[in-house]
Design an enzyme around this catalytic site. Structure first.
Site, PDB file in Angstrom:
ATOM      1  N   SER A 148       0.820  -1.211   0.000  1.00  0.00           N
ATOM      2  CA  SER A 148       0.000   0.000   0.000  1.00  0.00           C
ATOM      3  C   SER A 148       0.851   1.258   0.000  1.00  0.00           C
ATOM      4  O   SER A 148       1.939   1.292   0.580  1.00  0.00           O
ATOM      5  CB  SER A 148      -0.895  -0.001   1.238  1.00  0.00           C
ATOM      6  OG  SER A 148      -1.487   1.263   1.419  1.00  0.00           O
ATOM      7  N   GLN A 169       1.019  -0.034  -4.738  1.00  0.00           N
ATOM      8  CA  GLN A 169      -0.278   0.644  -4.941  1.00  0.00           C
ATOM      9  C   GLN A 169      -0.101   2.125  -4.678  1.00  0.00           C
ATOM     10  O   GLN A 169       0.496   2.531  -3.684  1.00  0.00           O
ATOM     11  CB  GLN A 169      -1.331   0.055  -3.994  1.00  0.00           C
ATOM     12  CG  GLN A 169      -2.674   0.785  -4.026  1.00  0.00           C
ATOM     13  CD  GLN A 169      -2.794   1.827  -2.934  1.00  0.00           C
ATOM     14  OE1 GLN A 169      -2.127   1.743  -1.928  1.00  0.00           O
ATOM     15  NE2 GLN A 169      -3.648   2.818  -3.150  1.00  0.00           N
ATOM     16  N   TYR A 171      -1.843   5.998  -4.264  1.00  0.00           N
ATOM     17  CA  TYR A 171      -2.913   6.996  -4.194  1.00  0.00           C
ATOM     18  C   TYR A 171      -2.370   8.235  -4.882  1.00  0.00           C
ATOM     19  O   TYR A 171      -1.512   8.918  -4.332  1.00  0.00           O
ATOM     20  CB  TYR A 171      -3.265   7.333  -2.741  1.00  0.00           C
ATOM     21  CG  TYR A 171      -4.144   6.314  -2.067  1.00  0.00           C
ATOM     22  CD1 TYR A 171      -5.420   6.039  -2.547  1.00  0.00           C
ATOM     23  CD2 TYR A 171      -3.719   5.628  -0.938  1.00  0.00           C
ATOM     24  CE1 TYR A 171      -6.233   5.107  -1.932  1.00  0.00           C
ATOM     25  CE2 TYR A 171      -4.522   4.693  -0.307  1.00  0.00           C
ATOM     26  CZ  TYR A 171      -5.777   4.434  -0.812  1.00  0.00           C
ATOM     27  OH  TYR A 171      -6.591   3.514  -0.202  1.00  0.00           O
ATOM     28  N   THR A 197      -5.089   3.385  -7.332  1.00  0.00           N
ATOM     29  CA  THR A 197      -6.425   3.331  -6.740  1.00  0.00           C
ATOM     30  C   THR A 197      -7.162   4.629  -7.047  1.00  0.00           C
ATOM     31  O   THR A 197      -6.657   5.708  -6.756  1.00  0.00           O
ATOM     32  CB  THR A 197      -6.337   3.134  -5.216  1.00  0.00           C
ATOM     33  OG1 THR A 197      -5.614   1.942  -4.960  1.00  0.00           O
ATOM     34  CG2 THR A 197      -7.719   3.038  -4.597  1.00  0.00           C
ATOM     35  N   LYS A 262      -7.476   0.457 -10.077  1.00  0.00           N
ATOM     36  CA  LYS A 262      -8.212  -0.263  -9.025  1.00  0.00           C
ATOM     37  C   LYS A 262      -9.445   0.512  -8.576  1.00  0.00           C
ATOM     38  O   LYS A 262      -9.366   1.718  -8.328  1.00  0.00           O
ATOM     39  CB  LYS A 262      -7.295  -0.486  -7.816  1.00  0.00           C
ATOM     40  CG  LYS A 262      -7.982  -1.133  -6.621  1.00  0.00           C
ATOM     41  CD  LYS A 262      -6.981  -1.569  -5.568  1.00  0.00           C
ATOM     42  CE  LYS A 262      -7.649  -2.168  -4.355  1.00  0.00           C
ATOM     43  NZ  LYS A 262      -8.120  -1.166  -3.389  1.00  0.00           N
ATOM     44  N   SER A 284     -13.098  -3.765  -7.826  1.00  0.00           N
ATOM     45  CA  SER A 284     -13.020  -3.707  -6.364  1.00  0.00           C
ATOM     46  C   SER A 284     -13.927  -2.611  -5.864  1.00  0.00           C
ATOM     47  O   SER A 284     -14.020  -1.547  -6.476  1.00  0.00           O
ATOM     48  CB  SER A 284     -11.569  -3.408  -5.941  1.00  0.00           C
ATOM     49  OG  SER A 284     -11.521  -3.053  -4.571  1.00  0.00           O
ATOM     50  N   HIS A 286     -13.241  -1.716  -2.778  1.00  0.00           N
ATOM     51  CA  HIS A 286     -12.373  -1.351  -1.661  1.00  0.00           C
ATOM     52  C   HIS A 286     -12.831  -2.076  -0.395  1.00  0.00           C
ATOM     53  O   HIS A 286     -12.817  -1.516   0.698  1.00  0.00           O
ATOM     54  CB  HIS A 286     -12.420   0.172  -1.454  1.00  0.00           C
ATOM     55  CG  HIS A 286     -11.101   0.774  -1.094  1.00  0.00           C
ATOM     56  ND1 HIS A 286     -10.486   1.740  -1.850  1.00  0.00           N
ATOM     57  CD2 HIS A 286     -10.265   0.543  -0.056  1.00  0.00           C
ATOM     58  CE1 HIS A 286      -9.349   2.094  -1.285  1.00  0.00           C
ATOM     59  NE2 HIS A 286      -9.180   1.376  -0.197  1.00  0.00           N
ATOM     60  N   ASP A 317     -11.196  -8.070  -6.130  1.00  0.00           N
ATOM     61  CA  ASP A 317     -11.231  -8.280  -4.670  1.00  0.00           C
ATOM     62  C   ASP A 317     -12.541  -7.785  -4.090  1.00  0.00           C
ATOM     63  O   ASP A 317     -13.424  -7.318  -4.812  1.00  0.00           O
ATOM     64  CB  ASP A 317     -10.006  -7.678  -3.962  1.00  0.00           C
ATOM     65  CG  ASP A 317     -10.074  -6.167  -3.748  1.00  0.00           C
ATOM     66  OD1 ASP A 317     -11.143  -5.557  -3.956  1.00  0.00           O
ATOM     67  OD2 ASP A 317      -9.036  -5.598  -3.375  1.00  0.00           O
TER      68      ASP A 317
END
Lengths: 391, 333
Positions: A148, A169, A171, A197, A262, A284, A286, A317
């Site tokens: 993350s 991942q 942000y 994401t 994502k 996803s 989340h 997911d």
């Protein structure tokens, strides 16, 4: 009434007893849990068995951070219900061959079509944090782990902890150039793919607000940081309201490895991803933490797979707990499935061995489900394997 | 006092008791209004404040909730929402957000200041208040607190038009005529109430497309889709379920509003997507009133506004005009 003229020693003893029972020491006891025995790792049979152990070991706010969903948690609940709307159709007993589960996901080899989802701040769960998760994942047949953006430990410090494949991942930040330095760093440290994401533009966790109101300063630190103070008159956190499709065009040259989007939950957005140079779609919601009353990830997976038509892999997911859940998602068209809460429970409950064990349980269940439904290769898993009854 | 006595007292004293961490909501505690996170929590506080008779009158029956659980939102990503705008316009009146505080009689049952506190709270939240004809406070006083208010009446032979005229004189911007509850509604009588009326007249309690068409044919400017008919009828469809067909029948001839079980911003977004221009919330505002007076009304309305704004942002709809039928998906169960 005691005789208060007693000697000093007697008075001290009485005082100690009194103080021990006073509210002064109330903090030592967490009234949210009973004090039952922690089971041995070998006693746990399914991934679901780990959650109560994690609950027993964690402070309330850390457990909540893993458990909760957005708003009224409708979508959080629906993620699990959705797997009951998909039934596996038993096929011929099969050839008796060992199911072949190895695959390659965006160039990353994997013994199973299973990855560790990116989730935040593992040090909340265990003092060893992400390096421990990584070691556990690697021990479980080199399960690829997506680190993350908001990990407790920087990517470069996690990477040396084990040998399995790592993804990163992101942000994204609004000043697109400011993403470059971070992306360069993680790619240099060995990230084999970057997951961007793009959901959660304005999510609020009500349980987190509760915990905050009830005092947990540590959580205030966690959630107060990145979102930005609202400028709009509706008190909506500003931090991510700027998201736009051109972001992927801007990030593309900074990412030399596969770029994954994502949070996709509609065929429309999946097609827009393809227009903007995305290498894989990651379906996803989340883990029910983005939009309350959004759909479960599973119920929209088939329509997204249909829209993508095999042009790029589709990751999945949200709500996956069992090996049979993995099989259902693959049958509905996912190329691979990611697990978020599962490794978190493993880590919180038993550290490195817990992560390894819980992933191995899901992997074994997956293999058993393949065998039981008569599918010995991943290629043979298709929609004829399931009967769906989405509402 | 000797030293050891002082120590004994200190150990059990309130100073040390405060050092105990609060774990969960202690029974009976009334937290500050700012700690209330959603409408349902406001109900819990209202329950603590009210005697059982008053609470029962506004308890959440959950009647229309299941219908909302059969509608999901479709999140659309990567649409900038930095210019988020919830503004609406009804009959020329600008609305800060498409959420109105609904009518309820005798609000002094829930708070000593009754409708006055309700008006003040709604005003603070920039929300339009619909005042019941059975208000416990004179209309002029409410008008002073909440200038853009609407008025709600029950149809009664002879008296209704006079009440409406008084409300218009006090400054109401629109009138809702509640169908069904008690009296019988005749279209001829409605035309009488509408004649030469300076403000728009809405029929509240419409639950069928036929009634919507008739309302338009008889010159009404709007309808409120609502199942309020005095007594709840088990098994009856929820307003949100009947909304799509009614909105279609109304077309552009009527402004369609709706009430019935709205507890979340996502509920409001669903109604807008299915054809409503605005939503009326009544019980949540009353819970706020009972719990904290004007501050509670303001808090609960602002929570709904914020929830709606966040949900719109996450569905890629930065303003009300962008919300379309594809924002939601209807489910069989």
């Amino acid at each position: 009434m005691r005789n208060w003229t007693a000697g000093r020693r007697q008075a001290i003893r009485a005082m100690a007893g009194f103080v021990a029972g006073s509210p002064l020491f109330g903090w030592q006891q967490d009234p949210f849990r009973d004090h039952s025995r922690v089971p041995k790792l070998e006693e746990l049979l399914t991934g679901l068995d780990f959650e109560p152990v994690a609950y027993a070991k964690l402070p309330r706010w850390a457990y909540d951070y893993t458990a909760y969903g957005e708003g009224s948690e409708f979508t959080l609940r629906r993620n699990r219900q959705a797997f009951d709307w998909v039934r596996l159709v038993p096929g011929a007993a099969g050839s008796g061959q060992e199911p072949q589960t190895a695959t390659t996901i965006l160039g990353t080899p994997a013994a199973f079509p299973i990855l560790v989802s990116p989730t935040a701040a593992h040090m909340q769960l265990h003092p060893d944090g992400e390096p421990a998760t990584y070691q556990g994942a690697t021990a479980a047949s080199q399960t690829p782990m997506i680190v993350s953006n908001v990990a407790s430990v920087p990517f470069e410090k996690i990477a040396p902890a084990a040998k399995g494949p790592l993804w990163f991942q992101l942000y994204p930040r609004q000043d697109v150039e400011s993403n470059r330095e971070l992306l360069d760093r993680v790619q240099a440290a060995g990230a084999r793919a970057v997951v961007v994401t793009v959901d959660q533009q304005a999510s609020v966790y009500e349980r987190a607000l509760h915990d905050r109101n009830l005092e947990a300063a540590s959580l205030r630190r966690l959630t107060g940081g990145t979102r930005g103070a609202p400028r709009n008159p509706y008190r909506v956190p500003e931090g991510r309201l700027w998201y736009e499709w051109k972001l992927f065009d801007q990030l593309r040259p900074m990412i030399k490895v596969p770029m994954v989007a994502k949070g996709i939950l509609t065929p429309e957005d999946a097609l827009l991803c393809l227009e903007h140079g995305v290498d894989a779609i990651y379906v996803s919601n989340h883990g029910g933490r983005s939009l309350d009353y959004g759909p479960s990830s599973l119920e929209v997976l088939p329509e997204i797979v249909d829209a993508v038509r095999g042009r790029v892999p589709v990751l999945f997911d949200s709500g996956v707990r069992r090996g049979s859940d993995v099989l259902k998602a693959l049958a509905l068209g996912a190329s691979a499935v990611c697990l978020g809460r599962i490794p978190r429970w493993g880590l919180a409950a038993y550290g490195v061995p817990g992560v390894q064990k819980i992933l191995e349980i899901v992997q074994t269940e997956f293999k058993q489900a393949m065998a039981a439904t008569g599918r010995s290769t991943l290629a043979s898993i298709d929609r004829s394997l399931v009967r769906t009854d989405f509402p | 006092m000797r030293r050891r006595e002082a120590l004994f007292l200190a150990a059990a004293g309130p100073t040390i008791a405060r050092s105990q961490q609060l774990a969960g909501e202690p029974p009976g505690r009334i937290p500050p209004a700012a700690e209330i996170i959603n409408a349902s929590e406001m109900e819990a506080i209202a329950r603590r404040r009210l005697d059982s008779a008053a609470y029962t009158a506004i308890a959440d029956t959950g009647a229309d909730r299941a219908a909302f659980d059969r509608i999901t939102l479709r999140p659309r990503l990567m649409v900038s929402a930095t210019n988020l705008d919830l503004g609406a316009n009804l009959f020329g009146q600008p609305l800060f957000a498409p959420i109105l505080a609904g009518p309820a009689g005798g609000q002094n049952r829930f708070h000593p200041e009754g409708e006055l506190a309700m008006a003040r709270g709604a005003s603070k939240a920039k929300a339009v208040l619909i005042v019941s004809e059975r208000s416990s406070v004179p209309l002029e006083k409410i008008a002073a607190e909440s200038p853009g208010f609407w008025y709600q009446v029950f149809p009664e032979a002879g008296t209704t038009r006079a009440k409406i005229d008084l409300a218009v004189k006090a400054g109401c911007k629109a009138v809702c005529l509640t169908a069904g509850a008690g009296g019988t509604l005749h279209w001829a009588a409605i035309e009488g109430m509408r004649k030469d009326l300076a403000v728009p007249l809405l029929l509240k309690g419409v639950m069928s497309p036929d009634d919507a068409r008739a309302a338009a044919d008889h010159g009404l400017q709007g309808i409120v889709v609502s199942s309020y008919r005095g007594v709840p009828v088990p098994g009856m469809a929820s307003p949100i379920e009947t909304l799509p067909a009614i909105a279609e029948a109304a077309g552009s001839r009527l402004a369609v509003l709706i009430d019935g079980g709205f507890r979340r911003g996502s509920d409001v977004l669903k109604a807008i997507a299915l054809g409503a221009r605005a939503v009326i919330v009544t019980r949540p505002a009353l819970w706020g009133l009972a719990a904290y007076g004007a501050a509670g009304v303001q808090q609960v309305l602002e929570l709904l506004q914020s929830e709606l704004a966040r949900d719109m942002a996450m569905c890629g709809k930065p303003n009300l005009a962008a919300i379309d039928r594809a924002t939601v998906r209807l489910h069989r169960r």
